[in-house]
Design an enzyme around this catalytic site. Structure first.
Site, mmCIF file in Angstrom:
data_model
loop_
_atom_site.group_PDB
_atom_site.id
_atom_site.type_symbol
_atom_site.label_atom_id
_atom_site.label_comp_id
_atom_site.label_asym_id
_atom_site.label_seq_id
_atom_site.Cartn_x
_atom_site.Cartn_y
_atom_site.Cartn_z
ATOM 1 N NE ARG A 56 -3.008 -0.199 3.296
ATOM 2 C CZ ARG A 56 -2.651 0.313 4.518
ATOM 3 N NH1 ARG A 56 -2.555 1.879 4.387
ATOM 4 N NH2 ARG A 56 -2.525 0.258 5.271
ATOM 5 C CE1 TYR A 109 -18.310 9.335 -17.472
ATOM 6 C CE2 TYR A 109 -16.513 9.202 -15.438
ATOM 7 C CZ TYR A 109 -17.645 9.198 -16.617
ATOM 8 O OH TYR A 109 -18.108 7.624 -16.202
ATOM 9 C CG ASP A 182 -10.751 14.067 -16.299
ATOM 10 O OD1 ASP A 182 -10.172 13.504 -17.890
ATOM 11 O OD2 ASP A 182 -11.443 13.745 -16.576
ATOM 12 C CE LYS A 207 -12.414 6.270 -19.826
ATOM 13 N NZ LYS A 207 -13.412 5.320 -19.923
HETATM 14 N N1 PLP Z 1 -12.489 11.154 -16.609
HETATM 15 C C1 PLP Z 1 -13.138 11.112 -18.214
HETATM 16 C C2 PLP Z 1 -12.895 12.276 -18.805
HETATM 17 C C3 PLP Z 1 -13.665 9.874 -18.634
HETATM 18 O O1 PLP Z 1 -14.106 9.629 -19.557
HETATM 19 C C4 PLP Z 1 -13.869 8.971 -17.462
HETATM 20 C C5 PLP Z 1 -15.057 7.679 -17.718
HETATM 21 O O2 PLP Z 1 -15.497 7.753 -18.720
HETATM 22 C C6 PLP Z 1 -13.273 9.139 -16.099
HETATM 23 C C7 PLP Z 1 -12.636 10.658 -15.658
HETATM 24 C C8 PLP Z 1 -13.841 7.850 -15.139
HETATM 25 O O3 PLP Z 1 -12.625 7.508 -15.665
HETATM 26 P P1 PLP Z 1 -12.665 5.570 -14.822
HETATM 27 O O4 PLP Z 1 -13.214 4.867 -14.974
HETATM 28 O O5 PLP Z 1 -11.295 5.328 -15.274
HETATM 29 O O6 PLP Z 1 -13.172 6.069 -13.112
#
Ligand code: PLP
Length: 393
Positions: A56, A109, A182, A207
């Protein structure tokens, strides 16, 4: 962005964190082993030749990945998480307290919005204000003395809207507000917000960074050692939401081909956007690489590539839109994005379906919107497939 060193990025994507000298001299491995041990032996109490104690707090495979991601993102430190959501939640917990005011892009998102509303607003009493951050003046107007954090995402999911990161960074700096971005859609190969003035960058590694649709993860990256320390403490001592070794290995492997994949994703996405723009059944195409995109000039200034996602409005009913999606052969109907295979999403009933209908409509998501995370297959085959599916109409 003018001073980006593509050559260094491509090489570091393959080597950093896994330089031969850092790998086992006993076995001569040319790739980092997957270290599964949860705890590490000491020579005598409190004394060891290595830095590891308990997984951890640190794991060699995760360390290798964090070293590589920090280099690629252009950060002093990168911390790998069990999901993009965990990365965003932990970054926000590190950056704001009860009673603070947070300004967030209304185009983030949907899952991030749920996180902000439930965790920050409901549980912590943070005042969240959503603004149309495509308009920098709207950001400035929302900032208050108690604002601690400005949270942006650019380009957005699914409408591919952009925020002006230079303008936002200036506002944040002048007002003593931390800026979090993000950068999942753009990837560090196409956009590096820390260089522009962001304090924190997050990616869902689920992604493009992993790129093969087989690992869920996230990363927080920053140059600010105080923020990094707070994020690490929260991860290691409070939340325990770290990326497991096998997933760290997968991302370490996947990211080696990020530049190649992003180049092909973009070539294909641009070809598809160009095709769709001229199609009579398509009323609107959202892709920053199109000259008709309202922020095309901004995309050219702040990004090194336009990305691999195209969304478009069909001149069709919901039933017809669904039928066109079902006609596609090469595009798998699935949520998510960033893998090598092409996907198709009907946001109204899939990726945005958890939002109330009125909110979806207000966000510009209609029954006839289609989102395509374009893969790295042949664009000729992909366009042929779209063409035959649109013939349904
Ligand atoms: N940020 C964006 C732009 C996303 O499209 C997503 C998920 O689709 C996330 C964050 C969240 O990521 P995770 O699904 O790995 O938790």
């Amino acid at each position: 962005m003018a001073d980006f060193d593509t050559t260094a990025f491509i090489t570091e994507a393959v080597h950093s964190g896994e330089e031969v000298a850092e790998l086992s001299s006993e076995s001569g491995d040319v790739v980092s082993p997957i270290h599964l041990a949860t705890h590490h032996a000491m020579r005598s109490p409190g004394v060891a030749e290595h830095d590891y104690k308990y997984s951890r707090f640190g794991n060699p495979t995760r360390d290798a990945l964090e070293t590589r991601l920090a280099r690629l993102i252009g950060a002093n430190e990168a911390i790998a998480f069990s999901s993009g959501t965990a990365a965003i939640a932990t970054a926000c917990l590190a950056l704001c307290d009860s009673g603070d005011h947070v300004v967030a892009f209304d185009g983030v998102y949907g899952g991030t919005r749920v996180l902000f509303d439930d965790l920050l607003r409901e549980q912590m009493g943070v005042d969240i204000e959503y603004v149309d951050a495509t308009n920098t003046d709207a950001i400035e107007a929302a900032i208050r003395p108690e604002t601690s954090l400005l949270w942006l995402e650019t380009p957005t999911n699914p409408l591919l809207k952009l925020c002006d990161l230079h303008g936002a960074a200036e506002i944040a700096r002048e007002n003593g507000v931390k800026l979090g971005v993000d950068n999942t859609f753009a990837t560090p190969y196409f956009q590096r917000p820390l260089e522009i003035g962001a304090d924190v960058v997050v990616h869902s590694t689920t992604k493009y960074l992993n790129g093969h649709s087989d690992s869920t993860g996230g990363v927080v990256a920053t140059d600010d050692s105080d923020i990094a320390e707070r994020v690490s403490e929260l991860q290691q001592y409070t939340l325990g939401n770290l990326l497991p070794p096998f997933d760290a290995y997968l991302v370490l492997r996947g990211v080696k081909t990020l530049p190649l994949r992003m180049t092909q994703h973009e070539t294909n996405a641009q070809a598809i956007a160009d095709y769709l723009v001229d199609h009579s059944a398509v009323s609107e195409v959202n892709y920053p690489g199109l000259e008709s995109h309202p922020q095309h000039a901004l995309a050219r200034r702040q990004m090194d590539g336009f990305g691999g996602i195209v969304s478009f409005e069909l001149d069709a009913t919901e039933a017809e839109t669904r039928a066109v999606i079902e006609e596609l052969d090469l595009f798998t109907t699935a949520v998510s994005l960033g893998g090598v295979e092409s996907l198709v999403d009907h946001p109204w009933t899939m990726s945005a379906s958890f939002m109330p209908a009125a909110d979806r409509r207000e966000a510009g998501i209609s029954e006839s919107l289609v989102r395509m995370p374009v893969g790295i297959e042949s664009s000729t085959d992909l366009i042929r497939d779209i063409e035959q599916a649109l013939n349904y109409l």
